[in-house]
Design an enzyme around this catalytic site. Structure first.
Site, short mmCIF file in Angstrom:
data_model
loop_
_atom_site.label_atom_id
_atom_site.label_comp_id
_atom_site.label_asym_id
_atom_site.label_seq_id
_atom_site.Cartn_x
_atom_site.Cartn_y
_atom_site.Cartn_z
N CYS A 115 44.94 26.14 72.29
CA CYS A 115 46.18 25.43 72.62
C CYS A 115 45.91 23.95 72.82
CB CYS A 115 46.80 26.05 73.88
SG CYS A 115 48.44 25.40 74.27
N CYS A 116 44.88 23.62 73.61
CA CYS A 116 44.53 22.22 73.83
C CYS A 116 44.13 21.55 72.52
CB CYS A 116 43.39 22.10 74.83
SG CYS A 116 43.85 22.40 76.54
N CYS A 204 49.11 19.99 81.86
CA CYS A 204 50.29 20.71 81.40
C CYS A 204 50.80 21.63 82.51
CB CYS A 204 49.96 21.54 80.17
SG CYS A 204 49.66 20.55 78.69
N CYS A 207 49.29 25.17 83.14
CA CYS A 207 47.84 25.19 83.38
C CYS A 207 47.43 24.33 84.58
CB CYS A 207 47.10 24.72 82.14
SG CYS A 207 47.52 25.67 80.66
N CYS A 232 39.44 19.90 78.60
CA CYS A 232 40.32 20.34 77.52
C CYS A 232 39.76 19.97 76.15
CB CYS A 232 41.71 19.73 77.68
SG CYS A 232 41.70 17.93 77.65
#
Length: 244
Positions: A115-116, A204, A207, A232
């Protein structure tokens, strides 16, 4: 400006210099220089930089998953300083394919790396491919596990290449959280209101969570993962430096 700097020698000679001295060196040495602002307590390095050069170029990463407070704070900063804040977004097709295949919360099961990678690393890589040097708000005290060796100046081997070397300036490397907040209070500069709710390290929304008294600030990031993974990828070189 010259790109033939001896980075190791400069890092050594500037190791105990003030953040302002390091910022001035960066601005004097590079025309194609950008400052990365996350919408958290790195407001301090942005404020310092703008006092030296009001024309400094600034970008921020919009992952699409930031807190509403962070989006409003970014707009407040843009208006407060009268700056053009370049907002970098994920590549639409890659993000759409990822969400379609794995949903919106896959990182809780599979880890935050993919995702990162799509929301942060890819947009940053595109940006830095056309940049000669960049400035971050990293501090050594942010993460004893991965940032304790952050130099004030370094050759960025994560995003730079032999054909296109990239220099990274970390003017706040020696600053503590206390130094940062003394600066914010003394100069009465704006800050993200999430800090008032126990959020120390802000990323985010899914997270990031507040930390309890005496918890380290990075414990509020990706808390379901092992501590060593709490980068990240924006500063992946920290993991390499730590392990070497």
């Amino acid at each position: 400006m010259t790109h033939s700097l001896d980075i190791a020698a400069l890092a050594d000679s500037y190791a105990q210099r003030s953040p302002q001295d390091i910022l001035k060196l960066a601005m004097d040495s590079f025309d194609n220089l950008w400052l990365s602002f996350s919408g958290a307590d790195d407001i301090v390095v942005l404020d310092m930089a703008l006092k030296i050069n009001p024309e400094v170029k600034v970008f921020t990463l919009d992952t699409g998953r930031l807190h509403p407070e962070t989006y409003r704070f970014l707009e407040q900063v843009r208006e407060h300083y009268g700056i053009a804040l370049e907002v970098l977004s994920p590549e639409h097709q890659a993000l759409q394919a990822y969400v379609h295949e794995k949903g919106l919360f896959d990182f809780f099961k599979s880890g935050h790396g993919e995702c990162c990678g799509i929301r942060k690393i890819a947009p940053l890589r595109r940006k830095l491919a056309g940049v000669d040097a960049w400035i971050t708000g990293q501090r050594r005290d942010q993460s004893p596990g991965t940032r304790s060796h952050v130099p004030v100046i370094e050759q960025d081997t994560s995003f730079g290449t032999e054909a296109h070397p990239l220099v990274k300036f970390n003017p706040l490397a020696n600053y503590s959280s206390e130094d940062v907040w003394n600066y914010i209070r003394m100069l009465e500069i704006p800050y993200n209101p999430l800090h008032e709710r126990g959020f120390v390290s802000i990323g985010c929304e899914p997270c990031t969570r507040p930390v309890l008294p005496n918890q380290h600030e990075r414990e509020g990031r990706w808390w379901w993962e092992e501590a060593i993974q709490k980068e990240c990828g924006l500063h992946a070189g920290n993991l390499i430096a730590k392990s070497s």
